[in-house]
Design a protein around this motif. Structure first.
Motif, PDB file in Angstrom:
ATOM      1  N   HIS A 240       0.310  -0.887  -0.073  1.00  0.00           N
ATOM      2  CA  HIS A 240       0.282   0.099  -0.137  1.00  0.00           C
ATOM      3  C   HIS A 240       0.951   1.371   0.270  1.00  0.00           C
ATOM      4  N   ALA A 241       0.057   2.639  -0.676  1.00  0.00           N
ATOM      5  CA  ALA A 241       0.943   3.810  -0.182  1.00  0.00           C
ATOM      6  C   ALA A 241      -0.345   4.781  -0.718  1.00  0.00           C
ATOM      7  N   SER A 242       0.174   5.793  -1.160  1.00  0.00           N
ATOM      8  CA  SER A 242      -0.471   6.911  -1.556  1.00  0.00           C
ATOM      9  C   SER A 242      -0.110   8.583  -2.622  1.00  0.00           C
ATOM     10  N   LYS A 243      -1.120   8.486  -2.788  1.00  0.00           N
ATOM     11  CA  LYS A 243      -0.063   9.499  -3.960  1.00  0.00           C
ATOM     12  C   LYS A 243      -0.049  11.165  -3.276  1.00  0.00           C
ATOM     13  N   PRO A 244       0.627  11.705  -4.501  1.00  0.00           N
ATOM     14  CA  PRO A 244       0.823  12.996  -3.437  1.00  0.00           C
ATOM     15  C   PRO A 244      -0.666  14.105  -3.459  1.00  0.00           C
ATOM     16  N   HIS A 245      -0.219  14.742  -2.418  1.00  0.00           N
ATOM     17  CA  HIS A 245      -1.155  15.782  -1.945  1.00  0.00           C
ATOM     18  C   HIS A 245      -0.964  17.353  -2.747  1.00  0.00           C
ATOM     19  N   THR A 246      -1.991  17.181  -4.173  1.00  0.00           N
ATOM     20  CA  THR A 246      -1.647  18.128  -5.329  1.00  0.00           C
ATOM     21  C   THR A 246      -2.714  19.570  -5.421  1.00  0.00           C
ATOM     22  N   SER A 247      -2.979  19.502  -4.357  1.00  0.00           N
ATOM     23  CA  SER A 247      -4.749  20.301  -4.605  1.00  0.00           C
ATOM     24  C   SER A 247      -4.721  21.047  -3.076  1.00  0.00           C
ATOM     25  N   PRO A 248      -4.153  22.525  -3.710  1.00  0.00           N
ATOM     26  CA  PRO A 248      -3.914  23.106  -2.809  1.00  0.00           C
ATOM     27  C   PRO A 248      -5.447  23.817  -1.423  1.00  0.00           C
ATOM     28  N   GLU A 249      -6.610  23.971  -2.160  1.00  0.00           N
ATOM     29  CA  GLU A 249      -7.442  24.486  -2.127  1.00  0.00           C
ATOM     30  C   GLU A 249      -8.471  23.451  -1.644  1.00  0.00           C
ATOM     31  N   LYS A 250      -8.004  22.419  -1.168  1.00  0.00           N
ATOM     32  CA  LYS A 250      -8.613  21.144  -0.437  1.00  0.00           C
ATOM     33  C   LYS A 250      -8.181  21.735   0.614  1.00  0.00           C
TER      34      LYS A 250
END
Length: 315
Positions: A240-250
């Protein structure tokens, strides 16, 4: 006198069979979305008070370590009830049997701009300190790892660092946890084959690969898109892993993980502290929590109430 009938959230035999095949079950609802948002607005302020936390804040935050996020269910009433919720425990016992302990909980925040989490598996959780944190008995040596129930306290989407799984990988360990990983919090990690920046909280998980030339079969990866209040149950031995966070507005993405094992499993055997992520905390005030059934074993330290006196509701 009116008898109260407990609602059951036990999965169907078909769902359990699917779990054994894939290594995960869900997502499923634990809270209504608006309820989760309301609860988290309240609890994030309460959790700032660490006066009841079982780990010393100065030690836990040394080296900007992730240990500060461990085991807040041992002082927070909300988190104490959360790890014992029937929506979670009924599904866990369908896999592990009736007698179950919660041995750890962790927060997993991802802020806008954060890299993804590297592909990894966890069996004994010895990868950081070299000391096994859980050990299954020899009579059950075909098993290993822990059942993790990861609850989305906020939205987890493709652009806010949702979890990713590689189904069916929970039966084979591709990593050797007895190898030594070097803690390098400022290390810039390489991109994976899809150009995704990933790391592992200051470690390079690839240092544990049994075969240095092996690469995770990312083409089989599936994304776990979850709304606030939803949870997913999975074996820690599944890739398992996670994606990067690419949404500053959220804003921040926050997951909360409870980790569960049968009462037969030894927790923190022959150790009095946790030493990882550049910090070290004493286990003198630690205790596992019985969330279901009974514990006829004597090898684990346990607690029945939080440090603030709230009794854990055993299922």
């Amino acid at each position: 006198m009116t008898n109260t009938i407990q609602q059951s959230f036990t999965p169907s035999p078909e769902e359990v069979a699917q779990f054994h095949e894939r290594g995960y079950l869900g997502p499923f609802k634990v809270y209504e979305e608006e309820e989760m948002k309301r609860l988290w607005r309240r609890e994030r302020l309460r959790l700032m008070d660490r006066t009841g936390a079982v780990y010393d804040e100065g030690d836990a935050q040394a080296g900007n370590t992730n240990i500060a996020n461990y085991d807040r269910h041992l002082d927070s009433t909300f988190l104490a009830d959360h790890i014992c919720k029937p929506e979670i425990v009924d599904r866990v016992t369908a896999v592990l049997g009736p007698n179950v302990l919660c041995w750890r909980s962790e927060f997993f925040p991802k802020y806008p701009g954060d890299e993804g989490t590297d592909w990894h598996q966890a069996d004994t959780f010895a990868f950081a300190s070299g000391k096994p944190q859980i050990l299954w008995p020899e009579s059950e040596k075909e098993f290993g790892g822990t059942i993790t129930v990861w609850t989305a306290f906020t939205e987890a989407s493709e652009d806010t660092a949702c979890l990713q799984f590689i189904p069916g990988t929970h039966r084979t360990m591709f990593y050797d946890e007895t190898k030594n990983m070097h803690y390098q919090p400022d290390k810039i990690n390489a991109q994976d084959k899809d150009g995704v920046n990933r790391g592992f909280y200051g470690y390079d998980y690839r240092q544990l690969q049994k075969d240095p030339n092996w690469r995770p079969p990312e083409e089989r990866a599936v994304s776990m898109i979850m709304r606030p209040g939803e949870a997913i149950l999975f074996w820690s031995t599944m890739m398992h892993a996670s994606k990067p966070h690419t949404s500053p507005e959220k804003g921040m993405r926050l997951g909360f993980a409870g980790r569960y094992v049968p009462t037969s499993v030894a927790i923190y055997p022959d150790t009095d502290d946790v030493d990882e992520y550049g910090g070290k905390v004493s286990l003198k005030d630690y205790g596992a929590v019985l969330v279901s059934g009974v514990d006829t074993y004597t090898h684990n330290r346990k607690v029945t109430a939080t440090t603030r006196g709230h009794v854990f509701p055993v299922r």
